[in-house]
Design an enzyme around this catalytic site. Sequence first.
Site, PDB file in Angstrom:
ATOM      1  N   ARG A   8      61.379  54.303  36.575  1.00  0.00           N
ATOM      2  CA  ARG A   8      60.363  54.495  35.545  1.00  0.00           C
ATOM      3  C   ARG A   8      60.963  55.378  34.448  1.00  0.00           C
ATOM      4  NH1 ARG A   8      57.618  55.642  40.529  1.00  0.00           N
ATOM      5  NH2 ARG A   8      55.978  54.114  41.018  1.00  0.00           N
ATOM      6  N   LYS A  62      56.106  59.270  41.202  1.00  0.00           N
ATOM      7  CA  LYS A  62      54.694  59.635  41.099  1.00  0.00           C
ATOM      8  C   LYS A  62      54.267  60.438  42.329  1.00  0.00           C
ATOM      9  CE  LYS A  62      53.110  55.825  38.166  1.00  0.00           C
ATOM     10  NZ  LYS A  62      52.174  54.688  38.041  1.00  0.00           N
ATOM     11  N   HIS A  72      60.049  49.666  30.976  1.00  0.00           N
ATOM     12  CA  HIS A  72      59.356  48.958  32.061  1.00  0.00           C
ATOM     13  C   HIS A  72      59.852  47.522  32.201  1.00  0.00           C
ATOM     14  CE1 HIS A  72      56.292  48.620  35.092  1.00  0.00           C
ATOM     15  NE2 HIS A  72      55.862  47.514  34.540  1.00  0.00           N
ATOM     16  N   ARG A 120      62.758  47.785  34.466  1.00  0.00           N
ATOM     17  CA  ARG A 120      62.281  48.029  35.836  1.00  0.00           C
ATOM     18  C   ARG A 120      61.766  46.734  36.451  1.00  0.00           C
ATOM     19  NH1 ARG A 120      60.049  51.896  39.454  1.00  0.00           N
ATOM     20  NH2 ARG A 120      57.898  51.505  40.104  1.00  0.00           N
ATOM     21  N   HIS A 139      56.786  52.538  45.542  1.00  0.00           N
ATOM     22  CA  HIS A 139      55.362  52.238  45.619  1.00  0.00           C
ATOM     23  C   HIS A 139      54.784  52.726  46.941  1.00  0.00           C
ATOM     24  CE1 HIS A 139      55.765  48.705  42.570  1.00  0.00           C
ATOM     25  NE2 HIS A 139      55.633  49.879  41.984  1.00  0.00           N
ATOM     26  N   TYR A 166      54.602  43.576  40.195  1.00  0.00           N
ATOM     27  CA  TYR A 166      55.867  43.531  39.481  1.00  0.00           C
ATOM     28  C   TYR A 166      56.648  42.249  39.717  1.00  0.00           C
ATOM     29  CZ  TYR A 166      55.205  48.449  38.486  1.00  0.00           C
ATOM     30  OH  TYR A 166      54.706  49.646  38.030  1.00  0.00           O
TER      31      TYR A 166
END
Length: 304
Positions: free
Chosen positions: A145, A169, A239, A242, A265, A274
């Site tokens: 990211r 994240k 992105h 990615r 994830h 994705y």
Amino acid sequence: MTDRQAAIDAFARHLASERRLSPHTVKHYRRDLRTAAEVLRPDWPAVTAHDVRALVATLHRRGLGGRSIQRLLSSLRTFYGFLIREGQAKDNPALDVRAPKSGKRLPKALDADQTRHLLDNPDGDGPLARRDQAMLELLYGCGLRLAELLSLDLDSVSAGSAELVVTGKGNKTRVLPVGKPALTALRAWLQARPGLVHDPDQRALFVSQRGRRLSPSAVQQRLRRAAQTRGLDDHLHPHKLRHSFATHVLESSGDLRAVQELLGHANLATTQVYTHLDFQHLAKIYDNAHPRAQRRRGDDDPAD
């Protein structure tokens, strides 16, 4: 002229004269109502909420998107409001009917040739060119990211073990393998980096021309520039790289769970967003191929 069409024409005149909507907007209302009339069998006053739900299901099966169906339902609600006002209908059957959710729009992935062209044609050998090349290689090679790229410090990279420590994240850390092209680009950048950094306490891996940690807008701008100078027509953003990483790895391996780990994830369902590949098909391949992916029926049963 049928009663159905007469009602649509009267509604269109109402929109144009009383509500003073533009001809373009009136045209859209007409089109939505004609589409509904082609599927709905009862006359307008006899249409029920069940009929409208059946209409939605039919249009969805035909491939009409959630947003288009939502707009059609809005047209129907407004139309029935008019019919009720005119005494031609008793209730509004579209009032509580909802459209199916639209799927998330996926960024377009670069194909293999576009990716090679992007990465195999660096813009010179100066410090900024080396930095940009290293960023491109990491964004694509590790599926990072933008925020993850910007948070990298000098000690995030282990050249000896070809590993990258990334904080994603939720402040979750994961360790990613780094391929040979990315390592080569990183070493070239690290040789040039001291010429831009004058603060010995600056630990950011990627810095600006003034020696400061890069901002998101700066990276986005450099990626757009790289796409233009290297002849890519598509708008390039982090992105997209990615997504290209995830798509290419998944297409080659079919291993959705591995891609999940690489992307960081929390659950497998998120990884599906994705990819352009069928989730159930990939999960089935994985479960059938991996000896520990699923337990045989009866494994958890108590012994007789």
